[in-house]
Write a protein that holds these residues in place. Structure first.
Motif: not given
Lengths: 330, 295
Positions: A204-207, A209-211, A222, A225
């Motif tokens: 899981y990568t945070e990009e 303001e989304t996961l 996607r 958060l």
């Protein structure tokens, strides 16, 4: 009309007891190795535990079914045969098998052992089922989740074999036992290793303001958060086709066919199956309990749909579907 | 090592089929051709005349022709078609276990069956299987182990083409056009090599062909032909795509005869046209979408 058998998952001896105490007629489990399709650490039974569980269940008039449902690796059949032997010696009611070679072995070595055909054997037509019944004396087939209720009814009229249909839990949209999506992306798959969308390939990568949920690096979904992120099962991802992003294969929902119990019973289905050996004691207590009430209501001439809401929060993403059982799904 | 042309998995119109198989009939490097609808029985009424005519042309040209059966027979019509196929006295290709019921004669076990070990192959052989086209998931190491137990079994390796990965009761082509399988308007004929699917980051990943899901990547062997022979492979299957398949076949013939290295094979096949980048991870037991450098 006779009742319908409730078959529940047992990932451990404790879960097996919970399932039966909550109202399961039968439970299915596996041995602690890769001869079954839920080979997770901390799960499953030793041969000794299996024998004890079978005796315990039998004393209560319930049945234990042992899944030896993965495909043996080339040159390593001995391990799978040993699992068939352990199941046969344990006093369990039946083994659930997919592999042609193992069916032949079980038929020859343990002629009185009841054989059930795993959904992994991909027997979705009367001809396929009759082939397995005539060649290996398979007594029951777990139906692939590609058939509508009407098709199940038509099928039931053309075969002698008992049928078992999934009604709750994780949903496979591809013909089971014939899907290589997972290994194409992430090396391991149900047919090669008894696992789909394996955990070691998940990230899981945070990009912005989304996961983003990923499998083997491929971005599958996607989330905002704070939104509950799902597990990146490959066929539940979002894909772009013709310029449009959607859950093309299937929405990330899980199966709840409680509302179709009457239809399934009328279609001649012998047993209904709950998926989820890896989901634990609390899960099976709730699900078995709800379906027990639903089936008892059906037997008494009532409506099982009244009990459907009992399980909605257990669904993947909180959303449910009746899957392929309704023909509009195609 | 034989060069064979697998059954066409996509929905091409009759005129395209006629022209295609005319060219194949004239190509000396192709030994055997598989014909027949494998993916969706709805297509058969539209293509069966063209395929029957193609069979005649191919046989006249000295090619061996093998009829292939549906992989996931769904309707009464589909099941009747599979049952009819099982009655053929000639060699047929079986892609679904339902065909095993009526079959009393030789058959090729197609790559869409799920036979993963020597025990399963023994059961198939017992029922008349003379050639195995291994499921694409099986590595060369796994294939060589199976071959070791069955030295008389011919083994036809899926050497070129988008990889068949899954089948469903749902038609994804129709779904992507806002339609259902009933009332599909045969939209799958818009994508002669399958419809590419991208991830939400725009990465081309998979391809859809009616009820079938394939890889976007095109399998291409990346080891010398002798490695395939050592693993027990006796034939190379080329799955038809819209590029120049006769050029692909000539390149594979040269490769099988040790006149082209894997690198050179890749160059020639790329010139002939392929719908995606080359992949070959499955040969090594890695993820199917991985690829080695051909250098």
């Amino acid at each position: 009309m006779g009742s319908i058998e409730l078959v529940c998952p047992a990932g451990s001896p404790a879960m097996l007891k919970a399932a039966i105490e909550a109202g399961a007629d039968s439970v299915y489990c596996g041995l602690r190795n890769d001869t079954n399709a839920r080979n997770f650490p901390g799960l499953n039974f030793s041969p000794q535990e299996l024998a004890e569980a079978s005796a315990w269940a039998q004393a209560r008039g319930r049945k234990v079914l042992v899944a030896v449902n993965t495909f043996a690796r080339p040159g390593e059949s001995a391990r799978w045969r040993a699992s068939i032997d352990a199941a046969a010696s344990s006093g369990a009611h039946a083994v659930i098998v997919a592999d042609l070679g193992l069916l032949a072995y079980a038929r020859e070595r343990w002629p009185n052992l009841r054989l059930h055909l795993s959904v992994q054997a991909a027997a979705g037509s009367p001809e396929a089922i009759r082939f397995y019944a005539e060649t290996y004396n398979v007594r029951r087939v777990v139906l692939p989740r590609v058939l509508s209720v009407q098709e199940i009814a038509a099928l039931g009229r053309q075969i002698e074999t008992e049928t078992e249909a999934f009604v709750f839990g994780g949903l496979c949209v591809m013909a089971e036992g014939r899907c290589a999506l997972s290994s194409y992306a992430a090396k391991r798959s149900p047919n090669l290793c008894g696992v789909c969308s394996p955990p070691e390939a998940v990230a899981y990568t945070e990009e912005d303001e989304t996961l983003v949920s990923r499998l083997a690096g491929y971005a599958l979904d996607r989330y905002e958060l704070g939104e509950k992120a799902g597990y990146p099962t490959l066929c539940k991802g979002r894909f772009e086709a013709r310029g449009v992003l959607s859950y093309l294969f299937e929405d990330p929902v899980s199966l709840n066919a409680m509302g179709l119990l009457a239809g399934l019973r009328a279609a001649g289905v012998t047993a209904v199956k709950i998926e989820g050996r890896q989901r634990g004691k609390a899960y099976v207590t709730r699900v078995a309990g709800a379906f027990r009430q639903a089936i008892d209501a059906l037997d008494a001439g009532g409506d099982p749909q009244a009990y459907e809401h009992l399980l909605t929060d257990l669904a993947e993403g909180g959303r449910e579907t009746a899957g392929a059982y309704k023909k509009t799904w195609r | 090592m034989q060069i064979t042309l697998g059954p066409l998995m996509f929905h091409w119109p009759p005129e395209q089929l006629a022209a295609f198989y005319e060219a194949i009939a004239a190509e000396p490097t192709i030994d055997r051709v598989y014909l027949g609808e494998v993916v969706c029985g709805k297509r058969s009424p539209l293509t069966e005349h063209a395929l029957a005519a193609a069979a005649e042309r191919l046989v006249d040209a000295g090619k061996a022709v093998v009829w292939s059966g549906l992989a996931l027979p769904a309707t009464v019509r589909d099941r009747k078609a599979v049952a009819a196929l099982t009655q053929a006295s000639d060699l047929i290709e079986i892609n679904d276990v339902s065909a095993m019921l009526g079959r009393d004669g030789p058959f090729v076990a197609g790559p869409l069956l799920n036979a993963y070990n020597e025990g399963a192959v023994k059961e198939l052989a017992r029922r008349g299987c003379v050639r195995l086209c291994p499921n694409v998931e099986l590595s060369l190491e796994a294939i060589s182990k199976i071959a070791g137990f069955h030295p008389a079994m011919e083994i036809e390796f899926f050497a070129f083409g988008r990889l068949p990965l899954a089948l469903s009761g749902r038609c994804y082509h129709a779904r992507s056009h806002g339609l259902h399988k009933d009332g599909c308007q045969f939209v799958c004929d818009q994508d002669p090599d399958g419809m590419t699917l991208r991830s939400l980051e725009g990465e081309a990943f998979l391809a859809v062909n009616g009820v079938q899901t394939l890889s976007h990547g095109v399998q291409l062997v990346d080891v010398p032909a002798r490695d395939l022979r050592a693993a027990g492979v006796t034939a190379l299957r080329l799955s038809p795509h819209s590029g120049d398949m006769t050029a692909v076949a000539r390149a594979f013939r040269a490769y099988a005869d040790n006149r082209l290295s894997p690198c050179e094979l890749a160059e020639d096949v790329r010139k002939a046209g392929a719908p995606g980048p080359f992949v070959n991870g499955y040969l090594r037991g890695e993820a199917g979408g991985e690829s080695s450098r051909f250098g």
